[in-house]
Design an enzyme around this catalytic site. Structure first.
Site, PDB file in Angstrom:
ATOM      1  N   GLU A   1      -1.834  -9.926   4.031  1.00 20.73           N
ATOM      2  CA  GLU A   1      -1.263 -10.702   2.930  1.00 20.73           C
ATOM      3  C   GLU A   1       0.060 -11.332   3.326  1.00 20.73           C
ATOM      4  O   GLU A   1       0.820 -10.775   4.107  1.00 20.73           O
ATOM      5  CB  GLU A   1      -1.011  -9.799   1.721  1.00 20.73           C
ATOM      6  CG  GLU A   1      -2.221  -9.484   0.896  1.00 20.73           C
ATOM      7  CD  GLU A   1      -1.839  -8.618  -0.296  1.00 20.73           C
ATOM      8  OE1 GLU A   1      -1.310  -9.154  -1.278  1.00 20.73           O
ATOM      9  OE2 GLU A   1      -2.066  -7.391  -0.232  1.00 20.73           O
TER      10      GLU A   1
ATOM     11  N   ARG B   1       1.064  -1.382  -0.864  1.00 22.82           N
ATOM     12  CA  ARG B   1       1.348  -2.536  -0.022  1.00 22.82           C
ATOM     13  C   ARG B   1       0.443  -2.493   1.207  1.00 22.82           C
ATOM     14  O   ARG B   1       0.247  -1.441   1.812  1.00 22.82           O
ATOM     15  CB  ARG B   1       2.825  -2.562   0.402  1.00 22.82           C
ATOM     16  CG  ARG B   1       3.783  -2.867  -0.753  1.00 22.82           C
ATOM     17  CD  ARG B   1       3.607  -4.287  -1.257  1.00 22.82           C
ATOM     18  NE  ARG B   1       4.551  -4.645  -2.312  1.00 22.82           N
ATOM     19  CZ  ARG B   1       4.252  -4.683  -3.593  1.00 22.82           C
ATOM     20  NH1 ARG B   1       3.037  -4.348  -4.018  1.00 22.82           N
ATOM     21  NH2 ARG B   1       5.169  -5.062  -4.480  1.00 22.82           N
TER      22      ARG B   1
ATOM     23  N   HIS C   1      -5.199  -7.979  -4.810  1.00 24.31           N
ATOM     24  CA  HIS C   1      -3.876  -7.566  -5.295  1.00 24.31           C
ATOM     25  C   HIS C   1      -3.795  -7.706  -6.823  1.00 24.31           C
ATOM     26  O   HIS C   1      -2.869  -8.322  -7.361  1.00 24.31           O
ATOM     27  CB  HIS C   1      -2.782  -8.411  -4.635  1.00 24.31           C
ATOM     28  CG  HIS C   1      -1.456  -7.712  -4.564  1.00 24.31           C
ATOM     29  ND1 HIS C   1      -0.747  -7.562  -3.405  1.00 24.31           N
ATOM     30  CD2 HIS C   1      -0.706  -7.113  -5.530  1.00 24.31           C
ATOM     31  CE1 HIS C   1       0.383  -6.915  -3.648  1.00 24.31           C
ATOM     32  NE2 HIS C   1       0.421  -6.625  -4.938  1.00 24.31           N
TER      33      HIS C   1
END
Length: 315
Positions: A258, A229, A289
């Site tokens: 993001e 992440r 991603h």
């Protein structure tokens, strides 16, 4: 009693088809707003999501008949898990579904960074034949440190078995090391690591974990890979370390900037200074991603979700 399931994101057809064959009642709504979904969620017993919006307390309070939430992905950070579990709602995720894809991607990123593959490719296509400036490094003899040794971390360590490397892992859980990685303290990992790979969820404990203090604790300059992440890394601190060559290169499939949906990067046109540096850095490899985003994992993720839903109801 018929179990009514609302799908708010598209997924591989096996998910819909196999649920239908098993007797579940499927409904789809890929376009309505969160508020519009909330207005009808009381009619459903299950919801299948990816990352379109957050399942928060407001949503859960209106989902009075909800029995499960299935996220077709690895993490559950878009869901207020404690509140949902307090209401007796089953939470389903599918980290088994894309762990192999993430592992292969992580390995590819390391080899690309070590051998300047992206830089060399761009130079040759621009008519430049630069051999010395593209002299690479070998993975053999290096120490790879993995932080987060669950589904993703274990799959990545398994991929490294074909290389002559030492693999160390650190995890908040005890006794998770195996034949592919030796579990050590964070301090030992920071002392020995040449390549760091993050395989962590995004939690209050991991948020902004990779910062100046964390990076400075590494004894040697190192490469970093992040397929977990984006908000686990403070980008400005990472860039500062890259500028002084404390971090030798970065492969980032996820970025601090993001949005929760993972579908967009910026809502405005202001590019943060640290991100602008990464865009121009030859030793930074950026992907949108996609580490777990393969054709194979697309189907596998859906199959894992189907199997877990069936396990709840079809005993």
């Amino acid at each position: 009693m018929s179990i009514k399931i609302l799908h708010i994101d598209s997924n591989h057809p096996v998910l819909w088809n196999q649920l239908e064959e098993a007797g579940f009642e499927n409904h789809a709504d890929f376009k309505s707003s969160k508020e519009e979904i909330e207005a009808k969620i009381q009619d459903y017993n299950g919801i299948v999501i990816r990352s379109r919006f957050k399942i928060d307390r407001t949503f859960l309070d209106k989902a009075v008949n909800l029995q499960f939430i299935a996220r077709v992905g690895a993490g559950l950070e878009s869901i207020d898990c404690d509140y949902a579990e307090g209401k007796g709602i089953h939470l389903i995720a599918a980290p088994e579904g894309n762990r192999n894809a993430v592992a292969e991607h992580s390995l590819g990123v390391i080899l690309s960074l070590f051998n300047n593959l992206n830089q060399a490719d761009a130079e040759v296509k621009a008519g430049q034949w630069n051999r010395e400036s593209n002299r690479g490094h070998e993975l053999d003899g290096k120490t790879v440190g993995i932080i987060g040794y669950g589904n993703m971390g274990k799959a990545f360590a398994k991929k490294l078995r074909g290389f002559d490397v030492e693999v160390l892992c650190y995890d908040i859980l005890e006794n998770v090391g195996d034949e592919n990685a030796k579990q050590v303290s964070l301090e030992e990992l920071q002392k020995k690591t040449d390549v760091l790979s993050l395989h962590l969820p995004w939690t209050p404990e991991t948020d902004k974990m990779v910062n100046n203090a964390f990076i400075s604790a590494f004894e040697k300059p190192f490469w970093i890979i992040n397929t977990s992440r984006g908000k686990n890394i403070v980008t400005a601190d990472l860039v500062a370390a890259m500028k002084i060559k404390k971090v030798l290169g970065a492969g980032l499939d996820v970025l601090e900037y993001e949005k929760l949906s993972f579908e967009t990067l910026f809502q405005d046109k202001n590019t943060p200074e640290a991100f602008q540096y990464l865009l121009e850095a030859k030793n930074a490899l950026l992907t949108p991603h996609i580490a777990g985003w393969t054709f194979e994992s697309h189907e596998r993720l859906a199959q894992v979700i189907v199997d877990k839903i069936k396990k709840i109801y079809l005993k």
